[in-house]
Design a protein around this motif. Structure first.
Motif, PDB file in Angstrom:
ATOM      1  N   MET A   1       0.828  -1.203   0.000  1.00  0.00           N
ATOM      2  CA  MET A   1       0.000   0.000   0.000  1.00  0.00           C
ATOM      3  C   MET A   1       0.868   1.260   0.000  1.00  0.00           C
ATOM      4  SD  MET A   1      -2.865   1.141   2.791  1.00  0.00           S
ATOM      5  CE  MET A   1      -1.593   1.383   4.044  1.00  0.00           C
ATOM      6  N   ARG A   2       1.873   1.281   0.858  1.00  0.00           N
ATOM      7  CA  ARG A   2       2.765   2.441   0.914  1.00  0.00           C
ATOM      8  C   ARG A   2       3.485   2.649  -0.415  1.00  0.00           C
ATOM      9  NH1 ARG A   2       3.626   0.458   6.284  1.00  0.00           N
ATOM     10  NH2 ARG A   2       5.366  -0.811   5.574  1.00  0.00           N
ATOM     11  N   GLU A   3       3.998   1.565  -0.982  1.00  0.00           N
ATOM     12  CA  GLU A   3       4.771   1.665  -2.217  1.00  0.00           C
ATOM     13  C   GLU A   3       3.909   2.134  -3.383  1.00  0.00           C
ATOM     14  OE1 GLU A   3       6.542  -2.125  -2.766  1.00  0.00           O
ATOM     15  OE2 GLU A   3       7.968  -1.889  -1.108  1.00  0.00           O
ATOM     16  N   ILE A   4       2.726   1.535  -3.537  1.00  0.00           N
ATOM     17  CA  ILE A   4       1.853   1.896  -4.658  1.00  0.00           C
ATOM     18  C   ILE A   4       1.402   3.342  -4.550  1.00  0.00           C
ATOM     19  CG2 ILE A   4      -0.372   1.444  -5.763  1.00  0.00           C
ATOM     20  CD1 ILE A   4       1.781  -0.664  -6.325  1.00  0.00           C
ATOM     21  N   LEU A   5       1.040   3.761  -3.363  1.00  0.00           N
ATOM     22  CA  LEU A   5       0.550   5.128  -3.198  1.00  0.00           C
ATOM     23  C   LEU A   5       1.652   6.158  -3.374  1.00  0.00           C
ATOM     24  CD1 LEU A   5      -1.966   4.689  -0.246  1.00  0.00           C
ATOM     25  CD2 LEU A   5      -2.373   4.616  -2.701  1.00  0.00           C
ATOM     26  N   TYR A   6       2.865   5.832  -2.960  1.00  0.00           N
ATOM     27  CA  TYR A   6       3.982   6.742  -3.194  1.00  0.00           C
ATOM     28  C   TYR A   6       4.304   6.832  -4.681  1.00  0.00           C
ATOM     29  CZ  TYR A   6       5.505   7.859   1.530  1.00  0.00           C
ATOM     30  OH  TYR A   6       5.581   8.359   2.808  1.00  0.00           O
ATOM     31  N   GLN A   7       4.233   5.703  -5.376  1.00  0.00           N
ATOM     32  CA  GLN A   7       4.489   5.693  -6.818  1.00  0.00           C
ATOM     33  C   GLN A   7       3.521   6.618  -7.547  1.00  0.00           C
ATOM     34  OE1 GLN A   7       4.314   1.629  -8.112  1.00  0.00           O
ATOM     35  NE2 GLN A   7       6.100   1.027  -6.938  1.00  0.00           N
ATOM     36  N   GLN A   8       2.294   6.678  -7.042  1.00  0.00           N
ATOM     37  CA  GLN A   8       1.284   7.520  -7.672  1.00  0.00           C
ATOM     38  C   GLN A   8       1.320   8.946  -7.141  1.00  0.00           C
ATOM     39  OE1 GLN A   8      -2.402   5.501  -6.937  1.00  0.00           O
ATOM     40  NE2 GLN A   8      -2.008   3.939  -8.477  1.00  0.00           N
ATOM     41  N   ARG A   9       2.279   9.215  -6.240  1.00  0.00           N
ATOM     42  CA  ARG A   9       2.421  10.545  -5.650  1.00  0.00           C
ATOM     43  C   ARG A   9       1.126  10.975  -4.973  1.00  0.00           C
ATOM     44  NH1 ARG A   9       6.584  13.618  -6.854  1.00  0.00           N
ATOM     45  NH2 ARG A   9       5.364  15.514  -6.694  1.00  0.00           N
ATOM     46  N   VAL A  10       0.542  10.062  -4.238  1.00  0.00           N
ATOM     47  CA  VAL A  10      -0.694  10.346  -3.517  1.00  0.00           C
ATOM     48  C   VAL A  10      -0.378  10.538  -2.044  1.00  0.00           C
ATOM     49  CG1 VAL A  10      -2.960   9.476  -2.857  1.00  0.00           C
ATOM     50  CG2 VAL A  10      -2.057   9.004  -5.135  1.00  0.00           C
TER      51      VAL A  10
END
Length: 250
Positions: free
Chosen positions: A142-151
């Motif tokens: 969750m942390r990785e995906i959301l950071y990748q999306q700059r959210v």
């Protein structure tokens, strides 16, 4: 076949399998034949996975026997139908699928590399797997995906207390920006089918801890519809949110 004939057939089967007789005697008055069969099937799956794990532990890491057992174990886990799906209502379908896929990949890699950490005496394989998935690999993905999306993650979920250690003022800055909305950008971002719903209103409710179920009921809009609008809005304003939250921090 009527109910009496079904029970007669089941009793004959159990008579030929003594190990099942005691369980049937204890439960036949309150459990249907179908439920009993399903229970036995699930128990067999658990034992099958446990045996595969034990076999893999018996061989060296790079041996053919270990790799074969691990391959069957991984396939059995994914096909078990017993994997947890934590926090599903907190995300849109697309984001949740992306997080789950990433988490499953990391989980299965960990299992293959650390199968010796599984203790058969402490529980089933799926108990171990689901503990790892829900407590470690899902939050990590969750942390990785959301950071990748700059959210900004505090907008997406507060269920795991996700907050970068290097940005201690991030939640307060987010609240300040969302509540003030200095350029009225957040208020103007409205749902086409329900103009009363705007991004600022949704963000304020999510930060305050309201669930999608409550927000959906308040606005009379289905959860998938309102959450998709929300996440798309986060992507749209991610650069402004990031810029404001990092102001004077670095």
């Amino acid at each position: 076949m009527n109910k009496d004939l079904q029970q007669d057939k089941a009793i004959r089967h159990l008579a030929c399998n003594p190990s099942h007789t005691q369980a049937w005697d204890e439960n036949h008055q309150s459990t249907t034949v179908a439920e009993e069969s399903q229970k036995l099937l699930l128990n067999k799956k658990d034992e099958y996975l446990k045996e595969l794990a034990k076999i893999a532990q018996q061989y060296p890491p790079l041996s053919r026997e270990r790799q074969l057992a691990l391959t069957r174990l991984v396939n059995g886990i994914m096909q078990s139908g017993k994997l947890f799906h934590p926090q599903r209502s907190q995300f849109s379908a697309a984001i949740y699928q992306e997080i789950s896929q990433e988490a499953h990949q990391e989980l299965l890699l960990y299992i293959c590399q650390n199968i010796n950490k599984y203790d058969p005496e402490r529980g089933s394989v799926m108990t171990w797997v689901n503990f790892l998935f829900s407590r470690r690999f899902f939050p990590q993905a969750m942390r990785e995906i959301l950071y990748q999306q700059r959210v900004p993650q505090i907008l997406v979920t507060d269920s795991y207390n996700v907050e970068p250690e290097s940005e201690p003022n991030l939640p307060e800055r987010l609240k300040e920006y969302i509540n003030s909305d200095p350029e009225n950008l957040l208020k103007r971002k409205r749902m086409a089918k329900c103009p009363v719903v705007n991004f600022q209103a949704l963000a304020q409710r999510r930060i305050s801890g309201k669930t999608w179920k409550k927000i959906s009921a308040e606005f009379g809009v289905k959860i998938p519809t309102i959450s998709i609008f929300y996440y798309r809005s986060i992507k749209k304003f991610s650069s402004q949110l990031q810029e404001y939250c990092m102001k004077d921090v670095i």
